[in-house]
Motif scaffolding. Structure first.
Motif, mmCIF file in Angstrom:
data_model
loop_
_atom_site.group_PDB
_atom_site.id
_atom_site.type_symbol
_atom_site.label_atom_id
_atom_site.label_comp_id
_atom_site.label_asym_id
_atom_site.label_seq_id
_atom_site.Cartn_x
_atom_site.Cartn_y
_atom_site.Cartn_z
ATOM 1 N N LEU A 33 0.863 -1.177 0.000
ATOM 2 C CA LEU A 33 0.000 0.000 0.000
ATOM 3 C C LEU A 33 0.900 1.228 0.000
ATOM 4 C CD1 LEU A 33 -2.346 -1.311 2.798
ATOM 5 C CD2 LEU A 33 -2.677 -1.539 0.336
ATOM 6 N N VAL A 34 0.679 2.128 -0.940
ATOM 7 C CA VAL A 34 1.592 3.250 -1.121
ATOM 8 C C VAL A 34 0.942 4.578 -0.743
ATOM 9 C CG1 VAL A 34 3.013 4.473 -2.803
ATOM 10 C CG2 VAL A 34 2.789 2.004 -2.944
ATOM 11 N N THR A 35 -0.285 4.798 -1.162
ATOM 12 C CA THR A 35 -0.928 6.090 -0.936
ATOM 13 C C THR A 35 -1.600 6.145 0.427
ATOM 14 O OG1 THR A 35 -3.010 5.419 -1.946
ATOM 15 C CG2 THR A 35 -1.333 6.353 -3.409
ATOM 16 N N PHE A 36 -1.803 7.370 0.910
ATOM 17 C CA PHE A 36 -2.456 7.569 2.205
ATOM 18 C C PHE A 36 -3.858 6.965 2.236
ATOM 19 C CE2 PHE A 36 -5.311 10.035 4.876
ATOM 20 C CZ PHE A 36 -4.716 9.877 6.116
ATOM 21 N N PRO A 37 -4.718 7.197 1.228
ATOM 22 C CA PRO A 37 -6.065 6.611 1.299
ATOM 23 C C PRO A 37 -6.062 5.085 1.341
ATOM 24 C CG PRO A 37 -6.013 8.322 -0.366
ATOM 25 C CD PRO A 37 -4.599 8.101 0.075
ATOM 26 N N ASN A 42 -7.399 0.429 4.535
ATOM 27 C CA ASN A 42 -7.119 -0.941 4.962
ATOM 28 C C ASN A 42 -7.053 -1.046 6.480
ATOM 29 O OD1 ASN A 42 -6.195 -3.077 2.681
ATOM 30 N ND2 ASN A 42 -5.975 -0.984 1.963
ATOM 31 N N VAL A 43 -6.329 -0.155 7.128
ATOM 32 C CA VAL A 43 -6.225 -0.197 8.586
ATOM 33 C C VAL A 43 -7.588 0.060 9.217
ATOM 34 C CG1 VAL A 43 -5.166 0.893 10.609
ATOM 35 C CG2 VAL A 43 -3.797 0.476 8.569
ATOM 36 N N PHE A 44 -8.335 1.027 8.677
ATOM 37 C CA PHE A 44 -9.649 1.358 9.212
ATOM 38 C C PHE A 44 -10.620 0.187 9.097
ATOM 39 C CE2 PHE A 44 -13.962 2.869 8.140
ATOM 40 C CZ PHE A 44 -14.325 3.349 9.392
ATOM 41 N N LEU A 45 -10.642 -0.479 7.944
ATOM 42 C CA LEU A 45 -11.565 -1.608 7.789
ATOM 43 C C LEU A 45 -11.226 -2.748 8.729
ATOM 44 C CD1 LEU A 45 -12.325 -1.918 3.983
ATOM 45 C CD2 LEU A 45 -13.833 -1.185 5.805
ATOM 46 N N TRP A 46 -9.946 -3.035 8.902
ATOM 47 C CA TRP A 46 -9.572 -4.099 9.831
ATOM 48 C C TRP A 46 -9.917 -3.717 11.262
ATOM 49 C CZ3 TRP A 46 -8.971 -8.970 9.052
ATOM 50 C CH2 TRP A 46 -8.617 -9.424 7.785
ATOM 51 N N SER A 47 -9.756 -2.475 11.612
ATOM 52 C CA SER A 47 -10.143 -2.009 12.946
ATOM 53 C C SER A 47 -11.653 -2.128 13.134
ATOM 54 C CB SER A 47 -9.701 -0.561 13.132
ATOM 55 O OG SER A 47 -10.208 -0.024 14.322
ATOM 56 N N LEU A 48 -12.407 -1.718 12.129
ATOM 57 C CA LEU A 48 -13.866 -1.766 12.215
ATOM 58 C C LEU A 48 -14.372 -3.196 12.325
ATOM 59 C CD1 LEU A 48 -16.617 -0.262 11.981
ATOM 60 C CD2 LEU A 48 -16.432 -0.603 9.512
ATOM 61 N N PHE A 49 -13.916 -4.074 11.457
ATOM 62 C CA PHE A 49 -14.442 -5.432 11.459
ATOM 63 C C PHE A 49 -13.966 -6.240 12.652
ATOM 64 C CE2 PHE A 49 -15.103 -4.776 6.767
ATOM 65 C CZ PHE A 49 -16.484 -4.665 6.897
ATOM 66 N N SER A 50 -12.744 -6.025 13.115
ATOM 67 C CA SER A 50 -12.299 -6.753 14.306
ATOM 68 C C SER A 50 -13.058 -6.267 15.541
ATOM 69 C CB SER A 50 -10.794 -6.621 14.497
ATOM 70 O OG SER A 50 -10.418 -5.281 14.710
ATOM 71 N N VAL A 101 1.904 8.515 9.282
ATOM 72 C CA VAL A 101 3.302 8.236 9.630
ATOM 73 C C VAL A 101 3.965 7.423 8.525
ATOM 74 C CG1 VAL A 101 4.791 6.962 11.227
ATOM 75 C CG2 VAL A 101 2.994 8.445 12.104
ATOM 76 N N TYR A 102 3.263 6.401 8.034
ATOM 77 C CA TYR A 102 3.825 5.598 6.946
ATOM 78 C C TYR A 102 4.042 6.448 5.703
ATOM 79 C CZ TYR A 102 3.756 0.830 8.758
ATOM 80 O OH TYR A 102 4.035 -0.314 9.449
ATOM 81 N N ARG A 103 3.078 7.290 5.376
ATOM 82 C CA ARG A 103 3.175 8.115 4.161
ATOM 83 C C ARG A 103 4.264 9.174 4.310
ATOM 84 N NH1 ARG A 103 3.884 8.204 -0.554
ATOM 85 N NH2 ARG A 103 3.135 9.964 -1.725
ATOM 86 N N ALA A 104 4.367 9.801 5.476
ATOM 87 C CA ALA A 104 5.374 10.841 5.689
ATOM 88 C C ALA A 104 6.788 10.272 5.664
ATOM 89 C CB ALA A 104 5.122 11.548 7.014
ATOM 90 N N SER A 105 6.932 9.023 6.079
ATOM 91 C CA SER A 105 8.259 8.407 6.053
ATOM 92 C C SER A 105 8.543 7.704 4.734
ATOM 93 C CB SER A 105 8.394 7.418 7.205
ATOM 94 O OG SER A 105 7.503 6.335 7.024
ATOM 95 N N ALA A 106 7.612 7.800 3.795
ATOM 96 C CA ALA A 106 7.743 7.192 2.465
ATOM 97 C C ALA A 106 7.978 5.687 2.556
ATOM 98 C CB ALA A 106 8.842 7.870 1.656
ATOM 99 N N ALA A 112 -0.460 -7.132 5.267
ATOM 100 C CA ALA A 112 -0.416 -7.829 6.560
ATOM 101 C C ALA A 112 -0.162 -6.846 7.704
ATOM 102 C CB ALA A 112 0.657 -8.907 6.540
ATOM 103 N N TYR A 113 0.582 -5.776 7.445
ATOM 104 C CA TYR A 113 0.808 -4.768 8.470
ATOM 105 C C TYR A 113 -0.483 -4.016 8.773
ATOM 106 C CZ TYR A 113 5.809 -5.437 7.555
ATOM 107 O OH TYR A 113 7.067 -5.958 7.392
ATOM 108 N N ALA A 114 -1.284 -3.779 7.740
ATOM 109 C CA ALA A 114 -2.578 -3.121 7.950
ATOM 110 C C ALA A 114 -3.469 -3.985 8.832
ATOM 111 C CB ALA A 114 -3.255 -2.843 6.604
ATOM 112 N N VAL A 115 -3.404 -5.299 8.637
ATOM 113 C CA VAL A 115 -4.173 -6.222 9.476
ATOM 114 C C VAL A 115 -3.712 -6.099 10.926
ATOM 115 C CG1 VAL A 115 -4.650 -8.658 9.939
ATOM 116 C CG2 VAL A 115 -4.595 -7.838 7.593
ATOM 117 N N MET A 116 -2.397 -6.104 11.125
ATOM 118 C CA MET A 116 -1.869 -6.014 12.492
ATOM 119 C C MET A 116 -2.226 -4.685 13.149
ATOM 120 S SD MET A 116 1.778 -7.978 12.390
ATOM 121 C CE MET A 116 2.406 -7.369 10.834
ATOM 122 N N TRP A 117 -2.137 -3.587 12.399
ATOM 123 C CA TRP A 117 -2.491 -2.286 12.961
ATOM 124 C C TRP A 117 -3.974 -2.219 13.308
ATOM 125 C CZ3 TRP A 117 0.533 1.063 15.109
ATOM 126 C CH2 TRP A 117 1.844 1.211 14.688
#
Length: 137
Positions: A33-37, A42-50, A101-106, A112-117
């Motif tokens: 995943l490269v872009t901010f959206p 991805n992180v938001f959906l995993w947070s919501l569904f979990s 943070v991910y986007r600002a640090s390029a 799988a990281y989105a799932v963990m977050w």
């Protein structure tokens, strides 16, 4: 072609439809995943569904134990409501912070990281709720 003369790719736009939601949950794409959206979604959906899964299990337990109580049988509705409302508000903001943070640090985020977050946000919220650490402050 887009307006700036380069071809469209999947990073130009995110569709918020059922097909996209299913592809995130089933982890069909292994591309980073490269872009901010993309990261935020991805992180938001995993947070919501979990969170919804944890609160659904909690509401089933609450209903089975309080089904004969005059008012207690309605508590599972409140539990489900809070399990949806909390990630919609706080989960959206914390997912945005992670993606920022991910986007600002390029740095590219693997799915799988989105799932963990996302699941990590739910686990931290559950830990704070169980330990009642906020009540000590």
């Amino acid at each position: 072609m887009s307006s700036n003369g380069r071809p469209h790719d999947r990073h130009d736009r995110i569709d918020f439809d059922l097909e996209t939601i299913i592809s995130v949950i089933t982890m069909e794409h292994s591309d980073p995943l490269v872009t901010f959206p993309e990261m935020w979604y991805n992180v938001f959906l995993w947070s919501l569904f979990s969170s919804m899964l944890v609160h659904t299990i909690a509401s089933i337990i609450a209903f089975t134990t309080l089904r004969k109580h005059h008012y207690g049988k309605f508590f599972p509705v409140i539990i489900i409501f809070m399990g949806t409302l909390t990630p919609l508000a706080c989960g959206a903001m914390s997912s945005a912070a992670v993606a920022l943070v991910y986007r600002a640090s390029a740095t590219k985020m693997m799915p799988a990281y989105a799932v963990m977050w996302g699941i990590g946000q739910t686990l931290i919220g559950a830990a704070v709720g169980f330990t009642r650490i906020l009540a000590t402050l």
